[in-house]
Design a protein around this motif. Structure first.
Motif: not given
Length: 91
Positions: A38-46, A48-51, A71-77
């Motif tokens: 359960y990861i409590c984090r928001s993400f935008d261009h500033h 990112l998820t840290g995953i 872009q972040e979803l594509l990066r972690v997939t």
């Protein structure tokens, strides 16, 4: 969040994580025991998820779609795997 999890489980996806910027929402979902992390984090261009890259076989995003988020979803997939986006459509 939970209905997508249950649908994914019926398709064989059982190693699932939840990411949400709202702690109370994550706490409610945690009580159901449907996710691994359960990861409590928001993400935008500033912020990112840290995953790590290429971690997930599938990613589902409910709302909050932005170019940076996609872009972040594509990066972690993992390459060739699924990214699913949902939006609320009202007239």
């Amino acid at each position: 969040m939970t209905c997508f999890n249950l649908q994914l489980q019926t398709k064989g996806y059982t190693n699932l994580d939840a990411l949400d910027p709202d702690r109370p929402t994550l706490d409610r979902v945690r009580e159901l025991g449907l996710y691994r992390n359960y990861i409590c984090r928001s993400f935008d261009h500033h912020n990112l998820t840290g995953i790590r890259e290429d971690v997930y076989d599938a990613v589902v995003m409910v709302g909050g779609i932005s170019p940076e988020a996609i872009q972040e979803l594509l990066r972690v997939t993992r390459p060739g795997k699924g990214v699913f986006l949902t939006i609320k459509y009202t007239i």
